[in-house]
Motif scaffolding. Sequence first.
Motif, PDB file in Angstrom:
ATOM      1  N   ASP A  66       0.858  -1.179   0.000  1.00 24.40           N
ATOM      2  CA  ASP A  66       0.000   0.000   0.000  1.00 24.40           C
ATOM      3  C   ASP A  66       0.894   1.229   0.000  1.00 24.40           C
ATOM      4  O   ASP A  66       1.765   1.374   0.862  1.00 24.40           O
ATOM      5  CB  ASP A  66      -0.909   0.015   1.226  1.00 24.40           C
ATOM      6  N   CYS A  67       0.692   2.098  -0.976  1.00 27.18           N
ATOM      7  CA  CYS A  67       1.519   3.294  -1.128  1.00 27.18           C
ATOM      8  C   CYS A  67       0.639   4.490  -1.464  1.00 27.18           C
ATOM      9  O   CYS A  67      -0.508   4.337  -1.855  1.00 27.18           O
ATOM     10  CB  CYS A  67       2.533   3.108  -2.258  1.00 27.18           C
ATOM     11  N   THR A  68       1.223   5.673  -1.320  1.00 29.71           N
ATOM     12  CA  THR A  68       0.557   6.894  -1.758  1.00 29.71           C
ATOM     13  C   THR A  68       1.409   7.538  -2.845  1.00 29.71           C
ATOM     14  O   THR A  68       2.637   7.399  -2.851  1.00 29.71           O
ATOM     15  CB  THR A  68       0.369   7.901  -0.602  1.00 29.71           C
ATOM     16  N   ASP A  95       5.722   4.377   0.523  1.00 25.07           N
ATOM     17  CA  ASP A  95       5.003   3.527   1.472  1.00 25.07           C
ATOM     18  C   ASP A  95       5.007   4.168   2.859  1.00 25.07           C
ATOM     19  O   ASP A  95       5.505   5.281   3.044  1.00 25.07           O
ATOM     20  CB  ASP A  95       5.575   2.106   1.490  1.00 25.07           C
ATOM     21  N   ALA A  96       4.475   3.461   3.855  1.00 25.99           N
ATOM     22  CA  ALA A  96       4.344   3.996   5.211  1.00 25.99           C
ATOM     23  C   ALA A  96       5.696   4.254   5.871  1.00 25.99           C
ATOM     24  O   ALA A  96       5.806   5.093   6.762  1.00 25.99           O
ATOM     25  CB  ALA A  96       3.518   3.046   6.070  1.00 25.99           C
ATOM     26  N   TYR A 106       9.247   4.268  -4.486  1.00 24.59           N
ATOM     27  CA  TYR A 106       9.241   3.285  -5.560  1.00 24.59           C
ATOM     28  C   TYR A 106       8.883   3.980  -6.864  1.00 24.59           C
ATOM     29  O   TYR A 106       7.880   4.687  -6.940  1.00 24.59           O
ATOM     30  CB  TYR A 106       8.221   2.173  -5.270  1.00 24.59           C
ATOM     31  N   ASP A 107       9.719   3.775  -7.878  1.00 30.72           N
ATOM     32  CA  ASP A 107       9.480   4.364  -9.192  1.00 30.72           C
ATOM     33  C   ASP A 107       8.654   3.405 -10.036  1.00 30.72           C
ATOM     34  O   ASP A 107       8.968   2.220 -10.122  1.00 30.72           O
ATOM     35  CB  ASP A 107      10.802   4.630  -9.915  1.00 30.72           C
TER      36      ASP A 107
END
Length: 186
Positions: free
Chosen positions: A69-71, A84-85, A90-91
């Motif tokens: 889960d990422c924003t 991420d939290a 991450y590309d």
Amino acid sequence: MKTAHEIRPGNVIMLDGSPWVVQKTETTRSGRNAAIVKMKLKNLLQESSTETTFKGEDKMEDIILDRLDCTYSYFADPMYVFMDAEYNQYDVEADNLGDAAAYIVDGMEEQCQVTFYEGKAISVELPTTVVREVTYTEPSARGDTSGKVMKPATIAGGATLSVADFVKTGDLIEIDTRTHEFKKRA
């Protein structure tokens, strides 16, 4: 290793050195012959689709992908950067986003699910619904109230979709990201 008969939609299998997600399976059994399994597959690396037939006892490698889960953080041409939290970045290549790119905007709060294959981000899955602002739509046509009247609208992010006639520029609307349809005014 699983047999073709044990593979279900949603499983990821390795074929010809590439990971494929199974979208649909159909098993056919006939009298004396062995079972035949037809599969609709989508390549996770090239976004291509195919339909293939296997014997029921054919063995194939089942792959488990990592999901996080990422924003959305920012856009660094040609990569979209997600966090991420734990603040790891991450590309994701723009080509790997597919239809999701139209709904990604700066400052979005929704959590996305980033899928990884061998440590490389290969796709992003948006939540089922997102709320976006209508940046442009024509004014309503007065008197046109018969049935479900729809008109085109452009939302933040650049996507164009059909919205109800009562929606105005500046309104926040809820959109189903799977079907790319207007759901309601937010």
